[in-house]
Design a protein around this motif. Structure first.
Motif, short mmCIF file in Angstrom:
data_model
loop_
_atom_site.label_atom_id
_atom_site.label_comp_id
_atom_site.label_asym_id
_atom_site.label_seq_id
_atom_site.Cartn_x
_atom_site.Cartn_y
_atom_site.Cartn_z
N ASP A 596 0.83 -1.20 0.00
CA ASP A 596 0.00 0.00 0.00
C ASP A 596 0.87 1.26 0.00
OD1 ASP A 596 -2.18 -1.64 0.06
OD2 ASP A 596 -2.50 -1.47 2.21
N HIS A 597 1.97 1.21 0.72
CA HIS A 597 2.87 2.37 0.73
C HIS A 597 3.40 2.65 -0.67
CE1 HIS A 597 6.16 5.05 1.75
NE2 HIS A 597 6.97 4.23 1.10
N GLN A 598 3.83 1.62 -1.35
CA GLN A 598 4.36 1.81 -2.70
C GLN A 598 3.29 2.34 -3.64
OE1 GLN A 598 6.27 -1.83 -3.95
NE2 GLN A 598 7.22 -2.12 -1.95
N ASN A 599 2.08 1.79 -3.53
CA ASN A 599 1.00 2.26 -4.40
C ASN A 599 0.66 3.72 -4.11
OD1 ASN A 599 0.76 -0.16 -5.69
ND2 ASN A 599 -1.01 -0.87 -4.55
N ALA A 600 0.70 4.11 -2.84
CA ALA A 600 0.40 5.50 -2.48
C ALA A 600 1.43 6.45 -3.08
CB ALA A 600 0.35 5.65 -0.96
N ILE A 601 2.72 6.07 -3.02
CA ILE A 601 3.77 6.92 -3.57
C ILE A 601 3.61 7.07 -5.07
CG2 ILE A 601 6.26 7.12 -3.96
CD1 ILE A 601 5.37 7.70 -1.09
N VAL A 602 3.33 5.96 -5.75
CA VAL A 602 3.16 6.02 -7.20
C VAL A 602 1.92 6.84 -7.56
CG1 VAL A 602 2.69 4.63 -9.25
CG2 VAL A 602 4.37 3.85 -7.58
N LEU A 603 0.84 6.68 -6.79
CA LEU A 603 -0.37 7.46 -7.03
C LEU A 603 -0.09 8.95 -6.89
CD1 LEU A 603 -3.40 8.07 -7.29
CD2 LEU A 603 -3.67 7.40 -4.89
N LEU A 604 0.58 9.32 -5.82
CA LEU A 604 0.88 10.74 -5.60
C LEU A 604 1.78 11.30 -6.70
CD1 LEU A 604 1.42 10.67 -1.73
CD2 LEU A 604 -0.47 11.74 -2.96
#
Length: 772
Positions: A596-604
């Motif tokens: 989830d952390h990785q997905n959040a960074i990519v989303l941002l």
């Protein structure tokens, strides 16, 4: 020396005069007669003993004021002791029972005194001549007196009586006493007694008795059987071919005794959500049939059932015939058929056979498209959801009309039915481009009737699903049930995940273009991120936003949603701002937090690159202030994911200037398409939990299939949007393309939709506790 006839006559005359008088102050006189009885016993003169006890029993039976003097003078003690010394064939034994039975009737002090010799009373049941009298005495002893009920339960009176009943050795005059005693004894068994072998043998005997259809006591026998079946451990024990078949026969017989209105009441009683306007029935037959159906259904969810039964078992075939009946002649037993067959549908092989050989899906779809009974719809939908697990079934089910049936269910008020419908749609579109195209280009059909005047038979399924995902739903009766808003959001994410995967074997660009023409798509996905009750769904929502953000249009939709509700950005920040300890493991770890952390960074990052200017600053600030978003850390994440990068999600605008965040840099939670099996420790209504390391589709509820002709998948349509979209549908979708104002109006319209009335009731079927 025995009394002469004259002496016996004088003796009895004096006793009768005493018994005809006032009981008060007669303790001494009664005591003298007790001594005379003892003297007669020593001389072996039985006739005066029998006659005396007969007179005493008749007197106390006619005038209860004698009850206390009998105890205080020792008459009651003499009768109790007499049962331990005389033979059951001796007429004196019966007179002792009469004295005891009449002395304890509605007299708690005498009952407390008599309990000490309870074994001597129950021992009289072995004598055919004394059985009825002994049952009457035990009835008087236990009636409204809990200590006596507990005492006979300790002696397992239920086992004794059921054994005599099944052998037809209880006279008709004693049946009423026997059934009441059975009920009281069963209700006072301890947990240990309830689970022992004696209880199982008692249950078997009583089941055989019930199947003899004694009209006067039929419902009482069924009630006792249902009481046993409420225990989960006992359900495991009865899951044998003989007992379960007998229980199904009993269920069908009880069902056949009900009137049409009573049948409707059973359906209402079995509903997971109860309408406050419809009062619960108080008819014994209605309640017992509902409980029996629930108990048999629960027994079919046990490990014992899974091990001993298959689709060829006689009891399964018996119930299958109920499912094959026309939908408009369905009985409550059809619910049991759906649950039992569904509990056999626990492997892909069986599920495929049920669709392609048995063609059970056709019957289920007819129920889902036509029935108005929530209990039946919920059971049929639960069964059908199991059939959607194998990928080989999904196109077949959709082509048979399941999508249209699900759209119809979403328009109903029952929240549990809506949740099952949404969950089926999610499975249908998972890894299936054929069904994704049906969602995008086909309509809901004539069966869908909603209060919304803008929804018609020509409404595109995709638009309908997005709007239904935003309609408030009534509270679910159980947290183990599927939530329609969550499941519809997951459905949209499943579509985006398939369309954005690398090396897609289909031409998906036309569908991608169509999806991005509906700005409202972002709202159901954003709902997944905002809510906190379903953590796995929250992760999927984050993935869905990350997939949308790879395009200019999708990023703009997300930006508008963040402007409307800043809590969405706050929720994303929670994932981005992980602890240092989590950061140090994020590249190598596959935990949900790391993913989830990785997905959040990519989303941002995608939002910063693609979103409108005013949002870029806010997103950039989040990236700068994140504990782990130094550029070097972000580069490490991207390098670790670079092997999965892909540009298959092409931006329709044609602008290729921003390419820093290809879609595959969003870490997918996993598709979860492995065939689930029943866990060995599964309890009723609760299949195995998902592994915390991956997001899987929820495992099948403990609820099956045959082989028929093989149905080939239809060819998938390819090409641009205009070549595959009917003109009428294309026009309806084109009307909302690129219109922020209309998207806002749509959102406001959904928010203003009235919440459905709160429904209450108990849940019946078992389902996964994991929200996914």
């Amino acid at each position: 020396m025995p009394l002469s006839n004259d002496e016996l006559g004088d003796y009895l005359a004096s006793l009768e005069r005493i018994l005809e008088g006032d009981p008060a102050g007669q303790d001494a006189a009664l005591g003298s007669y007790r001594h005379k009885l003892e003297a007669f016993a020593k001389t072996g003169d039985h006739e005066p003993i029998e006659v005396t006890l007969r007179l005493l029993g008749t007197a106390v039976g006619g005038q209860k004021r004698w009850q206390t003097p009998f105890r205080e003078s020792g008459i009651l003690a003499y009768a109790l002791q007499g049962l331990s010394v005389v033979k059951h064939t001796d007429p004196i034994a019966k007179q002792c029972l009469r004295v005891i039975g009449n002395s304890v009737a509605d007299h708690d002090a005498n009952r407390e005194f008599a309990i000490k010799d309870l074994k001597h009373i129950t021992g009289c049941l072995a004598s055919p001549d004394l059985r009825t009298t002994a049952l009457a005495v035990l009835f008087n002893l236990c009636n409204d007196f809990d200590p006596a009920k507990a005492a006979v339960a300790t002696l397992r009176l239920d086992a004794t009586i059921s054994a005599y009943l099944v052998l037809d050795r209880i006279p008709e005059a004693g049946l009423d006493y026997a059934t009441d005693l059975l009920t009281w004894t069963t209700g006072n068994l301890t947990d240990v007694q309830f689970k022992d072998d004696v209880s199982l043998e008692t249950f078997k005997s009583l089941l055989n008795v019930a199947l003899q259809y004694d009209e006067d006591h039929y419902l009482e026998y069924v009630a006792i059987l249902v009481h046993h079946l409420q225990d989960p451990e006992f359900q495991q024990k009865v899951a044998t071919p003989k007992m379960l078949d007998d229980l199904v026969v009993l269920m069908l017989d009880l069902e056949a005794r009900l009137e049409p209105q009573e049948i409707e009441d059973v359906f209402q009683e079995l509903a997971t959500s109860k309408d406050a306007e419809n009062t619960t029935s108080e008819e014994a037959k209605v309640l017992l049939l509902a409980q029996l159906i629930g108990s048999i259904s629960a027994a079919s969810s046990t490990d014992a059932f899974a091990q001993r039964f298959n689709i060829r078992s006689p009891v399964v075939e018996r119930l299958e015939s109920k499912l094959r009946a026309p939908w408009d002649s369905a009985f409550p037993s059809t619910i049991c058929a759906c649950v039992m067959l569904g509990n056999l549908a626990m492997s892909d092989e069986v599920c495929v056979d049920m669709v392609k050989i048995m063609e059970l899906h056709l019957r289920l779809i007819s129920i889902l498209r036509k029935s108005n009974k929530p209990a039946l719809l919920y059971a049929a939908a639960g069964f059908m959801r199991h059939l959607t697990f194998p990928e080989a079934n999904r196109a077949v089910l959709a082509d048979a009309g399941l999508m249209e049936a699900c759209c119809r269910l979403l328009a109903l008020e029952d929240p549990s039915v809506r949740g099952e419908a949404a969950a089926m749609l999610c499975k249908l579109v998972t890894n299936n481009f054929h069904n994704i195209e049906k969602v995008m280009y086909e309509t809901v059909g004539e069966d869908t009737n909603t209060a919304d005047a803008e929804i018609s038979a020509d409404t595109v399924i995709f638009i309908y699903l997005v709007e239904q995902a935003l309609v408030p739903s009534a509270p679910l009766p159980s947290t183990t049930m599927k939530n329609s808003m969550i499941e519809l959001g997951r459905t949209l994410v499943a579509m985006l995940r398939y369309l954005g995967r690398p090396n897609a074997e289909k031409d998906v660009e036309a569908v991608q273009i169509q999806i991005l023409q509906l700005p409202l798509i972002v709202k159901p996905i954003a709902q997944l991120v905002r809510q906190r009750f379903y953590p796995e769904a929250r992760s999927e929502g984050l993935l869905g936003l990350g997939l949308l953000a790879q395009t200019l249009e999708g990023a703009a939709y997300i930006a508008d949603e963040i402007k409307e509700d800043s809590k969405l950005l706050e929720a994303i920040k929670e994932y981005a701002n992980t602890t240092d300890a989590e950061t140090s493991q994020q590249v190598s770890s596959s935990t949900p937090a790391s993913r989830d952390h990785q997905n959040a960074i990519v989303l941002l990052q995608a939002l910063q690159n693609n979103a409108v200017r005013e949002l870029q600053e806010a997103v950039g600030e989040v990236l700068r202030t994140s504990r782990v978003t130094k550029w070097t850390e972000y580069s490490r994440i991207r390098r670790s994911l670079s092997k999965n990068w892909d540009n298959s999600w092409r931006r329709p605008s044609g602008d290729k200037s921003v390419v820093s965040s290809p879609v595959r840099s969003v870490v997918s939670p996993g598709r979860g398409d492995t065939a689930w099996r029943r866990p060995s420790d599964a309890s009723v209504l609760s299949p195995g939990r998902e592994s915390p390391g991956r997001l899987r589709d929820s495992p099948r509820r403990s609820i099956t299939d045959f082989p028929a002709r093989r149905i080939m998948d239809l060819p998938v349509r390819v090409g641009d949007a205009s070549s595959v979209t009917p003109s009428k549908i294309r026009a309806s979708m084109g009307g909302i393309e690129g219109s922020a104002e209309k998207a806002k109006e749509s959102a406001e319209k959904v928010k203003d939709s009235p919440a459905k009335a709160r429904l209450t009731g108990k849940g019946m079927k078992r389902t996964n506790t994991a929200p996914g």
